[in-house]
Design an enzyme around this catalytic site. Structure first.
Site: not given
Length: 330
Positions: A243-244
């Site tokens: 994820a980011h």
């Protein structure tokens, strides 16, 4: 068809040859499926009992195992049979599919893109504005590389992969089919009126180091700001989510169906087992291992092994499971 004598194979492995076989070896195979022209491998005690019934003419064996070769059969004893077999697999590895032309006529390449020497770009690829492909990059058919992305030398990208804008990819990487690099991170907040969700813009990018391999259908999302980073030498299995704003150190391993939530930090050499999930803003320090199916909700010390849901020290968790099993039998 390639074939080798047992002595030629041992010259590569430099192990201890026990017994002999006159059979030419035409490839490696599992113990149960091997034919007389195959070499197999035995890396653990539980497989030794399968050797007498195997038809393989030779086996690569861990040197701590006691086993006899048999008639017209040979053993090569090595320190690590798995690593030795990797050399044999490479020896018999068939060549990758060849692209007939350097740049297929159906590929769409922006006139500002820079294409290095010996690059191959397959059918229906898209290479966007100001993309920079270094020497020897291979894009198999139906790959998209969007604007201002740079890809290092000798990186191979398989069909269906999408690399979004402004990403930075190192050299000698392998992205398998349908990898997603640089899609928007998952960022939403409830609206002020409480009637919906507000999308948080994701304006960062993804930076991937050298010698990284990413399995099919895995995703590395762009950062909200700054960068999501995958360090040199990381190996990522199929169906993995990163994820980011997550940061992976060097030579980390993530097995299939595992995932990092936003802003997770992994040190060097971290191992994440299959289907494990890591909570956002968690740090797993260098050399730690997360067991398969575990849920990590807090930081993990360097070198530790954690297991369970929620994850804790593996020894403590195993003791708890033993106690629970005993209670269930009462």
């Amino acid at each position: 068809m390639k074939s080798y004598t047992i002595n030629e194979i041992n010259d590569i492995l430099k192990g201890e040859l026990i017994g002999n076989t006159t059979q030419k070896i035409e490839g490696p195979e599992q113990l149960q499926n091997a034919k007389s022209h195959h070499i197999t491998f035995i890396g653990a005690l539980k497989y030794v009992k399968l050797w007498p019934d195997s038809k393989a003419c030779a086996a690569i064996v861990n040197d701590n195992l006691t086993i006899e070769p048999g008639d017209n059969r040979a053993l090569i004893k090595v320190k690590n049979a798995d690593l030795a077999m990797a050399k044999i697999l490479e020896l018999f590895n068939p060549p990758a599919p060849e692209l007939a032309t350097d740049i297929h006529p159906t590929a769409v390449i922006h006139n500002t893109a820079k294409i290095g020497n010996n690059c191959k770009i397959g059918a229906n690829c898209y290479v966007g504005k100001d993309v920079d492909l270094a020497d020897g990059v291979i894009l198999y058919p139906n790959v998209c590389v969007f604007d201002e992305t740079t890809i290092g030398s000798n990186t191979v990208i398989w069909s269906g992969t999408v690399v979004r804008e402004r990403c930075i990819i190192g050299s000698n990487c392998i992205f398998h089919t349908n990898v997603s690099i640089g899609a928007d991170g998952f960022g939403y907040r409830p609206s002020d009126d409480g009637r919906g969700l507000v999308k948080i813009p994701q304006i960062g990018n993804v930076i991937i180091g050298h010698y990284v391999e990413i399995g099919a259908n895995s995703c590395v999302d762009r950062a909200k700001f700054s960068a999501t980073i995958v360090g040199d030498g990381c190996k990522i299995d199929n169906l993995v989510q990163i994820a980011h704003n997550s940061i992976m150190g060097r030579s980390c391993i993530m097995a299939g169906h595992s995932g990092l939530a936003g802003s997770v930090t992994l040190g060097d050499g971290v191992i994440i087992g299959g289907s494990a999930s890591i909570k956002d803003h968690t740090t797993i320090h260098s050399g730690a291992t997360v067991g398969a199916g575990s849920g990590v909700v807090g930081d993990v010390k360097a070198g530790a092994t954690v297991l369970g849901y929620p994850a804790q020290d593996a020894r403590d968790m195993l003791k708890q499971w033993v106690v629970m099993r005993k209670l269930a039998k009462k």
